[in-house]
Design a protein around this motif. Structure first.
Motif, PDB file in Angstrom:
ATOM      1  N   PHE A  37     -34.447  18.141  19.520  1.00  0.00           N
ATOM      2  CA  PHE A  37     -34.289  18.509  20.921  1.00  0.00           C
ATOM      3  C   PHE A  37     -33.336  19.696  20.989  1.00  0.00           C
ATOM      4  O   PHE A  37     -32.638  19.998  20.020  1.00  0.00           O
ATOM      5  N   ARG A  38     -33.315  20.351  22.124  1.00  0.00           N
ATOM      6  CA  ARG A  38     -32.368  21.456  22.288  1.00  0.00           C
ATOM      7  C   ARG A  38     -31.847  21.474  23.708  1.00  0.00           C
ATOM      8  O   ARG A  38     -32.488  20.979  24.646  1.00  0.00           O
ATOM      9  N   GLN A  39     -30.669  22.060  23.853  1.00  0.00           N
ATOM     10  CA  GLN A  39     -30.047  22.166  25.168  1.00  0.00           C
ATOM     11  C   GLN A  39     -29.359  23.509  25.293  1.00  0.00           C
ATOM     12  O   GLN A  39     -28.448  23.829  24.511  1.00  0.00           O
ATOM     13  N   ALA A  40     -29.810  24.286  26.246  1.00  0.00           N
ATOM     14  CA  ALA A  40     -29.204  25.569  26.557  1.00  0.00           C
ATOM     15  C   ALA A  40     -28.161  25.368  27.647  1.00  0.00           C
ATOM     16  O   ALA A  40     -28.222  24.393  28.402  1.00  0.00           O
ATOM     17  N   PRO A  41     -27.193  26.281  27.769  1.00  0.00           N
ATOM     18  CA  PRO A  41     -26.152  26.135  28.789  1.00  0.00           C
ATOM     19  C   PRO A  41     -26.748  26.003  30.181  1.00  0.00           C
ATOM     20  O   PRO A  41     -27.623  26.789  30.574  1.00  0.00           O
ATOM     21  N   GLY A  42     -26.297  25.021  30.906  1.00  0.00           N
ATOM     22  CA  GLY A  42     -26.756  24.822  32.270  1.00  0.00           C
ATOM     23  C   GLY A  42     -28.123  24.197  32.413  1.00  0.00           C
ATOM     24  O   GLY A  42     -28.644  24.074  33.532  1.00  0.00           O
ATOM     25  N   LYS A  43     -28.717  23.803  31.295  1.00  0.00           N
ATOM     26  CA  LYS A  43     -30.059  23.213  31.337  1.00  0.00           C
ATOM     27  C   LYS A  43     -30.044  21.809  30.752  1.00  0.00           C
ATOM     28  O   LYS A  43     -29.141  21.434  30.021  1.00  0.00           O
ATOM     29  N   GLU A  44     -31.091  21.064  31.083  1.00  0.00           N
ATOM     30  CA  GLU A  44     -31.221  19.722  30.537  1.00  0.00           C
ATOM     31  C   GLU A  44     -31.685  19.789  29.076  1.00  0.00           C
ATOM     32  O   GLU A  44     -32.303  20.774  28.651  1.00  0.00           O
ATOM     33  N   ARG A  45     -31.403  18.715  28.363  1.00  0.00           N
ATOM     34  CA  ARG A  45     -31.887  18.616  26.993  1.00  0.00           C
ATOM     35  C   ARG A  45     -33.414  18.515  27.009  1.00  0.00           C
ATOM     36  O   ARG A  45     -33.987  17.741  27.779  1.00  0.00           O
ATOM     37  N   GLU A  46     -34.070  19.298  26.161  1.00  0.00           N
ATOM     38  CA  GLU A  46     -35.525  19.311  26.162  1.00  0.00           C
ATOM     39  C   GLU A  46     -36.093  19.038  24.782  1.00  0.00           C
ATOM     40  O   GLU A  46     -35.487  19.357  23.759  1.00  0.00           O
ATOM     41  N   PHE A  47     -37.260  18.463  24.791  1.00  0.00           N
ATOM     42  CA  PHE A  47     -37.974  18.122  23.572  1.00  0.00           C
ATOM     43  C   PHE A  47     -38.448  19.383  22.865  1.00  0.00           C
ATOM     44  O   PHE A  47     -38.924  20.326  23.504  1.00  0.00           O
ATOM     45  N   VAL A  48     -38.337  19.380  21.542  1.00  0.00           N
ATOM     46  CA  VAL A  48     -38.837  20.486  20.730  1.00  0.00           C
ATOM     47  C   VAL A  48     -39.977  20.006  19.822  1.00  0.00           C
ATOM     48  O   VAL A  48     -41.076  20.553  19.855  1.00  0.00           O
ATOM     49  N   ALA A  49     -39.717  18.988  19.010  1.00  0.00           N
ATOM     50  CA  ALA A  49     -40.718  18.503  18.066  1.00  0.00           C
ATOM     51  C   ALA A  49     -40.340  17.097  17.617  1.00  0.00           C
ATOM     52  O   ALA A  49     -39.171  16.704  17.694  1.00  0.00           O
ATOM     53  N   ALA A  50     -41.342  16.358  17.147  1.00  0.00           N
ATOM     54  CA  ALA A  50     -41.102  15.015  16.634  1.00  0.00           C
ATOM     55  C   ALA A  50     -42.069  14.729  15.493  1.00  0.00           C
ATOM     56  O   ALA A  50     -43.143  15.338  15.402  1.00  0.00           O
ATOM     57  N   ILE A  51     -41.678  13.770  14.653  1.00  0.00           N
ATOM     58  CA  ILE A  51     -42.481  13.441  13.483  1.00  0.00           C
ATOM     59  C   ILE A  51     -42.441  11.940  13.261  1.00  0.00           C
ATOM     60  O   ILE A  51     -41.417  11.292  13.479  1.00  0.00           O
ATOM     61  N   SER A  52     -43.564  11.403  12.834  1.00  0.00           N
ATOM     62  CA  SER A  52     -43.679   9.963  12.607  1.00  0.00           C
ATOM     63  C   SER A  52     -42.892   9.537  11.370  1.00  0.00           C
ATOM     64  O   SER A  52     -42.398  10.368  10.601  1.00  0.00           O
ATOM     65  N   ARG A  53     -42.818   8.245  11.171  1.00  0.00           N
ATOM     66  CA  ARG A  53     -42.020   7.701  10.066  1.00  0.00           C
ATOM     67  C   ARG A  53     -42.510   8.195   8.709  1.00  0.00           C
ATOM     68  O   ARG A  53     -41.715   8.512   7.824  1.00  0.00           O
ATOM     69  N   SER A  54     -43.809   8.288   8.560  1.00  0.00           N
ATOM     70  CA  SER A  54     -44.372   8.730   7.273  1.00  0.00           C
ATOM     71  C   SER A  54     -44.446  10.240   7.152  1.00  0.00           C
ATOM     72  O   SER A  54     -44.636  10.776   6.054  1.00  0.00           O
ATOM     73  N   GLY A  55     -44.336  10.910   8.291  1.00  0.00           N
ATOM     74  CA  GLY A  55     -44.517  12.360   8.297  1.00  0.00           C
ATOM     75  C   GLY A  55     -45.962  12.777   8.523  1.00  0.00           C
ATOM     76  O   GLY A  55     -46.248  13.968   8.588  1.00  0.00           O
ATOM     77  N   GLY A  56     -46.846  11.816   8.694  1.00  0.00           N
ATOM     78  CA  GLY A  56     -48.250  12.139   8.821  1.00  0.00           C
ATOM     79  C   GLY A  56     -48.668  12.619  10.197  1.00  0.00           C
ATOM     80  O   GLY A  56     -49.746  13.205  10.346  1.00  0.00           O
ATOM     81  N   SER A  57     -47.820  12.382  11.191  1.00  0.00           N
ATOM     82  CA  SER A  57     -48.127  12.815  12.559  1.00  0.00           C
ATOM     83  C   SER A  57     -46.946  13.583  13.134  1.00  0.00           C
ATOM     84  O   SER A  57     -45.793  13.214  12.907  1.00  0.00           O
ATOM     85  N   THR A  58     -47.263  14.634  13.870  1.00  0.00           N
ATOM     86  CA  THR A  58     -46.225  15.452  14.499  1.00  0.00           C
ATOM     87  C   THR A  58     -46.630  15.787  15.924  1.00  0.00           C
ATOM     88  O   THR A  58     -47.816  15.709  16.289  1.00  0.00           O
ATOM     89  N   SER A  59     -45.668  16.173  16.712  1.00  0.00           N
ATOM     90  CA  SER A  59     -45.937  16.682  18.056  1.00  0.00           C
ATOM     91  C   SER A  59     -44.935  17.781  18.363  1.00  0.00           C
ATOM     92  O   SER A  59     -43.823  17.795  17.812  1.00  0.00           O
ATOM     93  N   TYR A  60     -45.340  18.694  19.244  1.00  0.00           N
ATOM     94  CA  TYR A  60     -44.524  19.863  19.560  1.00  0.00           C
ATOM     95  C   TYR A  60     -44.555  20.153  21.051  1.00  0.00           C
ATOM     96  O   TYR A  60     -45.558  19.920  21.729  1.00  0.00           O
ATOM     97  N   ALA A  61     -43.464  20.724  21.531  1.00  0.00           N
ATOM     98  CA  ALA A  61     -43.468  21.285  22.874  1.00  0.00           C
ATOM     99  C   ALA A  61     -44.363  22.521  22.874  1.00  0.00           C
ATOM    100  O   ALA A  61     -44.446  23.242  21.874  1.00  0.00           O
ATOM    101  N   ASP A  62     -44.993  22.773  24.000  1.00  0.00           N
ATOM    102  CA  ASP A  62     -45.892  23.933  24.087  1.00  0.00           C
ATOM    103  C   ASP A  62     -45.148  25.239  23.795  1.00  0.00           C
ATOM    104  O   ASP A  62     -45.721  26.178  23.239  1.00  0.00           O
TER     105      ASP A  62
END
Length: 123
Positions: A37-62
């Motif tokens: 996740f990331r957070q810029a000054p004055g902004k809410e924390r936002e999702f960037v990317a995630a990965i499953s336990r095995s690493g076989g699945s991922t997801s990303y922010a547009d």
């Protein structure tokens, strides 16, 4: 309990690359989905990317799809975020987080957080 320590942040010019690392303590790393996740000054924390336990699945922010790649090495208890073609709007504090058994895009679902690492992209 899982402790997370991020590293690899810094100052880079637009168009450059950085690789963030997040080292986890404990013997149950492979039981956790991991997110960045990331957070810029004055902004809410936002999702960037995630990965499953095995690493076989991922997801990303547009906003980062096609530029960032999340990966993990369960033998090293480490998750990575390779960031290419960086833009000034990618400037933020980047956090890694661990979620028990899943890997959602909502920060509320995560159980443990690192302290963050600063990424600054100059134009």
């Amino acid at each position: 309990q899982v402790q997370l320590v991020e590293s690899g942040g810094g100052l880079v010019q637009a168009g450059g690359s950085l690789r963030l690392s997040c080292a986890a303590s404990g013997r149950t790393f492979s039981s956790y989905g991991m997110g960045w996740f990331r957070q810029a000054p004055g902004k809410e924390r936002e999702f960037v990317a995630a990965i499953s336990r095995s690493g076989g699945s991922t997801s990303y922010a547009d906003s980062v799809k096609g530029r960032f790649t999340i990966s993990r090495d369960n033998a090293k208890n480490t998750v990575y975020l390779q960031m290419n073609s960086l833009k000034p709007e990618d400037t933020a504090v980047y956090y890694c987080a661990a979620e028990w058994f899943s890997y959602s895009s909502s920060p509320r679902e995560y159980d443990f957080w690192g302290q963050g690492t600063q990424v600054t992209v100059s134009s």
